[in-house]
Design a protein around this motif. Structure first.
Motif, PDB file in Angstrom:
ATOM      1  N   LYS A   1     -10.300  -6.857   9.001  1.00 30.67           N
ATOM      2  CA  LYS A   1      -9.745  -7.352   7.740  1.00 30.67           C
ATOM      3  C   LYS A   1      -8.800  -6.349   7.080  1.00 30.67           C
ATOM      4  N   GLN A   2      -8.829  -5.099   7.554  1.00 31.23           N
ATOM      5  CA  GLN A   2      -7.951  -4.069   7.006  1.00 31.23           C
ATOM      6  C   GLN A   2      -7.321  -3.259   8.132  1.00 31.23           C
ATOM      7  N   LEU A   3      -6.155  -2.715   7.833  1.00 32.34           N
ATOM      8  CA  LEU A   3      -5.462  -1.826   8.760  1.00 32.34           C
ATOM      9  C   LEU A   3      -5.069  -0.579   7.984  1.00 32.34           C
ATOM     10  N   ALA A   4      -5.465   0.580   8.488  1.00 32.58           N
ATOM     11  CA  ALA A   4      -5.139   1.851   7.830  1.00 32.58           C
ATOM     12  C   ALA A   4      -3.996   2.523   8.566  1.00 32.58           C
ATOM     13  N   SER A   5      -3.102   3.164   7.816  1.00 31.87           N
ATOM     14  CA  SER A   5      -2.015   3.919   8.448  1.00 31.87           C
ATOM     15  C   SER A   5      -1.729   5.189   7.651  1.00 31.87           C
ATOM     16  N   GLY A   6      -1.415   6.255   8.371  1.00 31.64           N
ATOM     17  CA  GLY A   6      -1.084   7.537   7.761  1.00 31.64           C
ATOM     18  C   GLY A   6       0.345   7.908   8.102  1.00 31.64           C
ATOM     19  N   SER A   7       0.921   8.807   7.288  1.00 28.63           N
ATOM     20  CA  SER A   7       2.357   9.047   7.429  1.00 28.63           C
ATOM     21  C   SER A   7       2.749  10.488   7.147  1.00 28.63           C
ATOM     22  N   VAL A   8       3.978  10.803   7.550  1.00 27.47           N
ATOM     23  CA  VAL A   8       4.606  12.074   7.207  1.00 27.47           C
ATOM     24  C   VAL A   8       4.790  12.174   5.693  1.00 27.47           C
ATOM     25  N   ASP A   9       4.825  11.018   4.988  1.00 28.48           N
ATOM     26  CA  ASP A   9       4.977  11.034   3.530  1.00 28.48           C
ATOM     27  C   ASP A   9       3.698  11.447   2.793  1.00 28.48           C
ATOM     28  N   LYS A  10       2.652  11.842   3.549  1.00 22.53           N
ATOM     29  CA  LYS A  10       1.371  12.370   3.034  1.00 22.53           C
ATOM     30  C   LYS A  10       0.454  11.297   2.455  1.00 22.53           C
ATOM     31  N   SER A  11       0.846  10.030   2.564  1.00 17.63           N
ATOM     32  CA  SER A  11       0.033   8.959   1.990  1.00 17.63           C
ATOM     33  C   SER A  11      -0.771   8.221   3.056  1.00 17.63           C
TER      34      SER A  11
ATOM     35  N   VAL B   1       9.405 -11.359   1.218  1.00 18.09           N
ATOM     36  CA  VAL B   1       8.035 -10.886   0.979  1.00 18.09           C
ATOM     37  C   VAL B   1       7.980  -9.365   1.063  1.00 18.09           C
ATOM     38  N   SER B   2       8.687  -8.795   2.051  1.00 19.52           N
ATOM     39  CA  SER B   2       8.692  -7.340   2.239  1.00 19.52           C
ATOM     40  C   SER B   2       9.278  -6.628   1.018  1.00 19.52           C
ATOM     41  N   VAL B   3      10.399  -7.166   0.502  1.00 19.65           N
ATOM     42  CA  VAL B   3      11.046  -6.566  -0.674  1.00 19.65           C
ATOM     43  C   VAL B   3      10.122  -6.647  -1.890  1.00 19.65           C
ATOM     44  N   LEU B   4       9.503  -7.829  -2.093  1.00 18.87           N
ATOM     45  CA  LEU B   4       8.583  -8.016  -3.219  1.00 18.87           C
ATOM     46  C   LEU B   4       7.392  -7.068  -3.140  1.00 18.87           C
ATOM     47  N   GLU B   5       6.838  -6.922  -1.914  1.00 18.14           N
ATOM     48  CA  GLU B   5       5.673  -6.054  -1.718  1.00 18.14           C
ATOM     49  C   GLU B   5       6.026  -4.608  -2.031  1.00 18.14           C
TER      50      GLU B   5
ATOM     51  N   LEU C   1      -3.949 -12.972   3.587  1.00 22.35           N
ATOM     52  CA  LEU C   1      -2.690 -13.266   2.914  1.00 22.35           C
ATOM     53  C   LEU C   1      -2.849 -13.157   1.396  1.00 22.35           C
ATOM     54  N   LYS C   2      -1.742 -12.777   0.743  1.00 20.52           N
ATOM     55  CA  LYS C   2      -1.672 -12.677  -0.721  1.00 20.52           C
ATOM     56  C   LYS C   2      -2.613 -11.627  -1.300  1.00 20.52           C
ATOM     57  N   THR C   3      -2.940 -10.600  -0.521  1.00 20.54           N
ATOM     58  CA  THR C   3      -3.742  -9.499  -1.059  1.00 20.54           C
ATOM     59  C   THR C   3      -2.926  -8.211  -0.978  1.00 20.54           C
ATOM     60  N   ARG C   4      -3.117  -7.358  -1.985  1.00 21.42           N
ATOM     61  CA  ARG C   4      -2.318  -6.158  -2.112  1.00 21.42           C
ATOM     62  C   ARG C   4      -2.776  -5.042  -1.181  1.00 21.42           C
ATOM     63  N   ALA C   5      -1.819  -4.188  -0.838  1.00 15.98           N
ATOM     64  CA  ALA C   5      -2.145  -2.984  -0.068  1.00 15.98           C
ATOM     65  C   ALA C   5      -2.558  -1.872  -1.035  1.00 15.98           C
ATOM     66  N   TYR C   6      -3.356  -0.924  -0.557  1.00 18.74           N
ATOM     67  CA  TYR C   6      -3.733   0.250  -1.348  1.00 18.74           C
ATOM     68  C   TYR C   6      -2.980   1.458  -0.800  1.00 18.74           C
ATOM     69  N   ARG C   7      -2.449   2.269  -1.717  1.00 17.12           N
ATOM     70  CA  ARG C   7      -1.811   3.525  -1.300  1.00 17.12           C
ATOM     71  C   ARG C   7      -2.581   4.685  -1.921  1.00 17.12           C
ATOM     72  N   TYR C   8      -3.015   5.644  -1.078  1.00 14.49           N
ATOM     73  CA  TYR C   8      -3.795   6.778  -1.558  1.00 14.49           C
ATOM     74  C   TYR C   8      -3.046   8.087  -1.309  1.00 14.49           C
ATOM     75  N   PHE C   9      -3.108   8.974  -2.296  1.00 15.60           N
ATOM     76  CA  PHE C   9      -2.562  10.321  -2.143  1.00 15.60           C
ATOM     77  C   PHE C   9      -3.685  11.338  -2.305  1.00 15.60           C
ATOM     78  N   GLY C  10      -3.570  12.456  -1.634  1.00 15.60           N
ATOM     79  CA  GLY C  10      -4.576  13.512  -1.714  1.00 15.60           C
ATOM     80  C   GLY C  10      -4.217  14.664  -0.802  1.00 15.60           C
TER      81      GLY C  10
END
Length: 439
Positions: free
Chosen positions: A34-44, A390-394, A52-61
């Motif tokens: 039900k969820q997909l996690a991804s990590g990045s060079v942007d540290k997030s 949808v991508s732009v809105l998100e 569908l129609k559910t928001r993504a979470y962005r975490y910093f730390g």
């Protein structure tokens, strides 16, 4: 109907997620998919909710690049590793609370849970592998025979073994009870980039900067398969839960799907601009994700696992040109801002399949195929426009949310200052009245 069943085996690009501001380095599905996690060079760390129609979470730390991510077997924790030398354990909810511990004296390259969820294994540029207790984040022991940076470490399904690989061009196998290295494979020309066990724990695979992928049988300690299908180094791979298939991501910008039972390449997927750094199957194998230097996370649907393998073999066996074994297809998702526009959603030759199957005369289907292509092209064009919108809105929603958090934090700071100022005035006036005075 039989012609259709052949094409339904093709992987298709189902969704793409845009939110990272730099290269995507790692990805993992939650156990319930039900969820997909991804990590990045942007540290997030991003947690994409797949409903569908559910928001993504962005975490910093993290203070530096996130290098690895994995859900715990229960799905209630997400572990991340980073070049900032730490590991964080997150709760994948809206709050995104996390605990952090310093794991190594240099960049941490990977983190993975044991299959019982009780332990973590980390690999680092300090040339060591460390094992930790999840409860309390307590250090258990380290493994120290690599002579260069360690890129990846993974537990076997039964937890008795750890496989590791690194820039010393070796793949090592460790016994978790004796804490000793019990085997070392050194057949690589360059550094080894990734290692993992298949789901049954009978084999390990490893990939290399020399663009090779090798599979060893642990029961005999013999190299049983070797693939050289990419034109640049392989950064990552993932076994399908059935152990019949494997996907690999490379710096040549492609994802490739290997049929391990037949020992051949069956699909090349063109969806990324730039190196593919991470790929991961979901726990059921119905979908897989890929991420890379273009900052996008793509989610693909696989249909080859919906048929019994015997049916697939019989179908392929009916082809009239079995020698050399055909590479089934190059697939180009038609998403203009991801890749150059293609003439069709999936570039596969239906007639080619029919020739292999020996079932239809191509002349009988030319007119029908042309009309179908036109209709499909129109549908795909409309879907592209919708997907882009949808991508732009998100992306705008995510940026607005970040800005709102900043404003709330700023407001809280101002209120605290006002409250402190009021407290000082009250204390000062009490001093004038003869009470304990303000100093």
């Amino acid at each position: 109907h039989r012609g259709q069943s052949c094409t339904t085996e093709d992987p298709t690009l189902e969704r793409h997620f845009k939110g990272h501001r730099d290269a995507v380095t790692c990805a993992d599905f939650s156990p319930n998919s039900k969820q997909l996690a991804s990590g990045s060079v942007d540290k997030s760390l991003m947690i994409w909710n797949l409903a569908l129609k559910t928001r993504a979470y962005r975490y910093f730390g993290h203070q530096d690049v996130i290098t690895g991510v994995q859900f715990s077997p229960s799905g209630n924790l997400v572990a991340t590793s980073s070049k900032d030398r730490t590991v964080r354990l997150w709760t994948p909810t809206m709050k995104g609370e996390s605990t952090m511990f310093k794991a190594h004296t240099a960049a941490v390259r990977s983190v993975a849970f044991s299959h019982d969820g009780q332990r973590l294994v980390t690999a680092s540029d300090d040339k060591s592998i460390k094992v930790w207790s999840v409860r309390g984040q307590c250090f258990n022991y380290s493994l120290n025979q690599h002579t260069n940076w360690v890129r990846c470490a993974r537990f076997s399904p039964d937890g008795r073994l750890i496989a590791s690989c690194g820039d010393d061009r070796s793949v090592r196998l460790w016994d978790t009870s004796t804490k000793r290295c019990i085997n070392c494979f050194t057949d690589y020309v360059g550094s080894t980039t990734f290692v993992d066990f298949n789901s049954s724990g009978t084999c390990i695979a490893s990939s290399g900067a020399d663009s090779s992928l090798k599979i060893w049988d642990l029961r005999t300690n013999r190299l049983i398969q070797q693939y050289q299908v990419h034109s640049a180094g392989i950064n990552t791979f993932s076994f399908h839960p059935s152990d019949n298939y494997l996907i690999s991501g490379s710096s040549d910008s492609t994802v490739k799907i290997l049929d391990l039972l037949e020992g051949r390449l069956i699909y090349t997927l063109h969806g990324h601009k730039g190196a593919v750094i991470t790929v991961a199957f979901s726990r059921t194998g119905e979908v897989f994700a890929s991420g890379g230097t273009d900052g996008q996370v793509l989610m693909w649907r696989t249909n080859f696992d919906t048929k019994s393998y015997r049916d697939v073999l019989q179908q392929h066996g009916r082809r009239s040109t079995p020698d050399p074994p055909p590479h089934l297809s190059d697939i180009h998702p038609r998403v203009p801002h991801l890749h150059r526009p293609q003439s069709a959603d999936i570039q596969v030759s239906s007639m080619h399949y029919m020739h292999w199957r020996g079932e239809m005369n191509p002349l009988d289907v030319t007119g029908r195929q042309s009309r179908l292509d036109s209709t499909l092209g129109h549908i795909v064009q409309q879907l592209d426009i919708l997907t882009q919108t949808v991508s732009v809105l998100e992306e705008r929603l995510t940026l607005t949310e970040d800005k709102l958090k900043e404003c709330l934090h700023h407001q809280a700071t101002i209120l605290e200052d006002v409250r402190a100022s009021g407290e000082r005035r009250r204390t000062y006036s009490e001093g004038i009245d003869g009470s304990p005075h303000f100093t």
